[in-house]
Design a protein around this motif. Structure first.
Motif, PDB file in Angstrom:
ATOM      1  N   ARG A 186      30.864 -14.118 -43.253  1.00  0.00           N
ATOM      2  CA  ARG A 186      31.350 -13.415 -41.836  1.00  0.00           C
ATOM      3  C   ARG A 186      31.908 -12.021 -41.948  1.00  0.00           C
ATOM      4  O   ARG A 186      31.984 -11.345 -41.060  1.00  0.00           O
ATOM      5  CB  ARG A 186      31.494 -14.421 -40.895  1.00  0.00           C
ATOM      6  N   SER A 207      21.351 -17.339 -39.978  1.00  0.00           N
ATOM      7  CA  SER A 207      21.280 -16.191 -39.130  1.00  0.00           C
ATOM      8  C   SER A 207      19.841 -15.710 -39.094  1.00  0.00           C
ATOM      9  O   SER A 207      19.525 -14.710 -39.920  1.00  0.00           O
ATOM     10  CB  SER A 207      22.410 -15.033 -39.414  1.00  0.00           C
ATOM     11  N   LEU A 210      18.511 -11.870 -40.715  1.00  0.00           N
ATOM     12  CA  LEU A 210      19.819 -11.076 -41.305  1.00  0.00           C
ATOM     13  C   LEU A 210      19.471 -10.313 -42.440  1.00  0.00           C
ATOM     14  O   LEU A 210      19.918  -9.275 -42.418  1.00  0.00           O
ATOM     15  CB  LEU A 210      20.571 -12.318 -41.532  1.00  0.00           C
ATOM     16  N   ASN A 228      16.065 -22.112 -39.351  1.00  0.00           N
ATOM     17  CA  ASN A 228      16.528 -21.909 -38.118  1.00  0.00           C
ATOM     18  C   ASN A 228      15.009 -22.242 -37.266  1.00  0.00           C
ATOM     19  O   ASN A 228      13.931 -22.037 -37.639  1.00  0.00           O
ATOM     20  CB  ASN A 228      16.577 -20.285 -37.910  1.00  0.00           C
ATOM     21  N   ASP A 239      16.338 -16.931 -42.835  1.00  0.00           N
ATOM     22  CA  ASP A 239      17.415 -15.645 -42.710  1.00  0.00           C
ATOM     23  C   ASP A 239      16.756 -14.420 -43.044  1.00  0.00           C
ATOM     24  O   ASP A 239      17.227 -13.235 -42.837  1.00  0.00           O
ATOM     25  CB  ASP A 239      18.687 -15.900 -43.182  1.00  0.00           C
TER      26      ASP A 239
END
Ligand code: ADP
Length: 282
Positions: A186, A207, A210, A228, A239
């Motif tokens: 991050r 994420s 991403l 996800n 991602d």
């Protein structure tokens, strides 16, 4: 167009191999799976693991504890299972309820039965290169590299994510295979600048979307660990923006059907290994 890394097919082969090996042992390997609370996702994970065991000729014992279970009670169950000679692997499904200290629980599992390979002793052995159980997701990805003839030697390997379960150990295993490893997380200011250098890109950030096509070096190997879930459709996606990235990559994993099934298969393999060690068959 990239070659699709078929994790499902490879996982099936590994499970069949585990079943064959398990059948040769003097008794069936045995998993003890502990679920605290009633998180629906955790419930599904544990049920899937029980099913995998059945398929692989591994016994499984399940312990469902209420969400309010005291830490001491959980630790005393683990202690009992540690001392039970018929149990080869102990798995505590994470996450645990807030009032329970996750590290205290992980530390309590006997390292020999730590088939998730989260115990600090096993983590330490992985770092120093001593033989030990490896965490399932990174181990599954290493199997994929081997199966598809992907060498990491001297390659620039970029790991997006630094969790204890996936990112950190994955980077260490790539280093073991002589990759030059960069960790991104991050706080990495310019992620694209890093990913564009990657010969091997492993993404475990959770994420969605991403990693886009412009972040990929042509010919890169791209491994998408994320699962996800779209709350509306219930579908799983990674991602990595698959359609864009597969045009540039040389190899890519699908979601689902890539890393997920490999993680499950490697858990079975770890239970088998723990059983073999306990039965002095290796
Ligand atoms: P997992 O268990 O799949 O590895 P976690 O949620 O525990 O997932 O960890 C997510 C990791 O991904 C963290 O290390 C975090 O720093 C990293 N991460 C999340 N979002 C980004 C981002 N936008 N850019 C780079 N790294 C990210």
């Amino acid at each position: 167009m990239a070659v699709l890394i078929d994790g499902k097919k490879l996982a099936e082969r590994i499970c069949a191999e585990v079943a064959r090996e398990a059948a040769k042992l003097p008794r069936k390997p045995c998993l003890a799976a502990i679920l605290v609370g009633d998180d629906p996702a955790s419930e599904i994970y544990v049920r899937n693991k029980e099913r995998d065991c059945l398929k692989c000729g591994i016994d499984s014992r399940r312990f469902d504890l209420p969400a309010g279970t005291a830490q001491e009670e959980l630790l005393s169950l683990i202690d009992k299972l540690n001392r039970d000679g018929a149990v080869d692997g102990i798995l505590v499904q994470l996450p645990l309820p807030e009032h329970i200290d996750e590290s205290a629980v992980i530390d309590a599992i006997s390292p020999d039965k730590d088939i998730d390979a989260f115990h600090p002793l096993n983590v330490g052995k992985m770092i120093t290169g001593e033989p030990t159980l490896w965490p399932c997701t990174p181990a599954g990805i290493m199997e994929m590299f081997r199966e598809y003839g992907i060498s990491l030697d001297g390659k620039k390997c970029v790991m997006v994510g630094r969790s204890n379960i996936v990112g950190r150990p994955m980077g260490l295993l790539m280093l073991r295979e002589n990759g030059t490893v960069i960790y991104c997380h991050r706080r990495t200011p310019d992620l694209a600048e890093m990913t564009r250098q990657a010969d091997i890109l492993v993404v475990a950030a959770g994420s969605p979307g991403l990693i886009t096509g412009d972040m990929i070096k042509p010919g890169a190997v791209v491994i998408d660990v994320a699962m996800n879930r779209d709350p509306d459709t219930g579908k799983f996606f990674g991602d990595v923006c698959f359609d864009e990235v597969e045009k540039k990559a040389s190899f890519i994993t699908p979601v689902p059907g890539g890393v997920g099934p490999m993680t499950r298969a490697m858990l079975m393999k770890n239970i088998l290994t723990a059983a073999k060690i306990s039965l002095k068959q290796m």
